[in-house]
Design an enzyme around this catalytic site. Structure first.
Site, PDB file in Angstrom:
ATOM      1  CB  THR A 100       3.429   8.353   0.918  1.00  6.68           C
ATOM      2  OG1 THR A 100       4.058   9.473   0.297  1.00  6.68           O
ATOM      3  CG2 THR A 100       2.543   8.824   2.058  1.00  6.68           C
ATOM      4  CG  MET A 115      -1.323   0.887   2.141  1.00  2.00           C
ATOM      5  SD  MET A 115      -0.296   1.870   3.137  1.00  2.00           S
ATOM      6  CE  MET A 115       0.879   0.876   3.889  1.00  2.00           C
ATOM      7  N   PRO A 116       2.123   1.179   0.054  1.00  2.00           N
ATOM      8  CG  PRO A 116       4.306   0.754   0.757  1.00  2.00           C
ATOM      9  CD  PRO A 116       3.033   0.063   0.363  1.00  2.00           C
ATOM     10  CG  LEU A 117       1.392   7.434  -3.520  1.00  2.00           C
ATOM     11  CD1 LEU A 117       0.759   6.835  -4.767  1.00  2.00           C
ATOM     12  CD2 LEU A 117       0.609   8.665  -3.074  1.00  2.00           C
TER      13      LEU A 117
END
Length: 129
Positions: free
Chosen positions: A72, A1-3
């Site tokens: 992020t 799920m990191p952007l």
């Protein structure tokens, strides 16, 4: 799920860009132990004069192969971050021919309330994720 925001100097082929995106994703999946379907990447290409990255006194030589990765993410253990840095450096060199000196990585951490994947809800808070 990191952007993951990926900034590069323009001039790579579509195949080279895809290899870069895939290698970054594979490294993140392995280091952070997230599902392979957690893939959120934004690639931005810049003219050579639009990216400046000096060596910070470390004696590094940068080229137009420069890649800046901005993650992020929810909080990650320091050993997972160190593993990510190693996997990125070795993977991008082996699969994309990018020198480890042309790689800059930063991670900005946030919490469950800081994510919404759609539908106007914070899925980490609601338990959907």
């Amino acid at each position: 799920m990191p952007l993951i925001n990926i900034d590069v100097v323009e001039g790579r082929t579509q195949d080279q860009l895809q290899a870069l995106l895939d290698t970054v994703h594979e490294s993140m999946v392995e280091a952070f132990e997230v599902p392979p379907t957690d893939r959120y990447q934004i690639l931005t290409q810049h003219k050579p004069n639009e990216m400046v990255a000096l060596d910070t006194g470390l004696g590094m030589t940068r080229s137009n192969d420069l890649v800046v990765l901005r993650f992020t993410s929810r909080r990650r253990a320091e050993d997972a971050k160190q593993k990510l840095y190693r996997l990125l450096a070795t993977g991008l060199e082996a699969k994309c021919g990018i020198s480890p000196q042309d790689l800059i990585v930063t991670i900005t951490e946030n919490d469950a309330a800081d994510w919404s994947f759609g539908n106007g809800t914070a899925q980490f808070l609601t338990g959907e994720l």
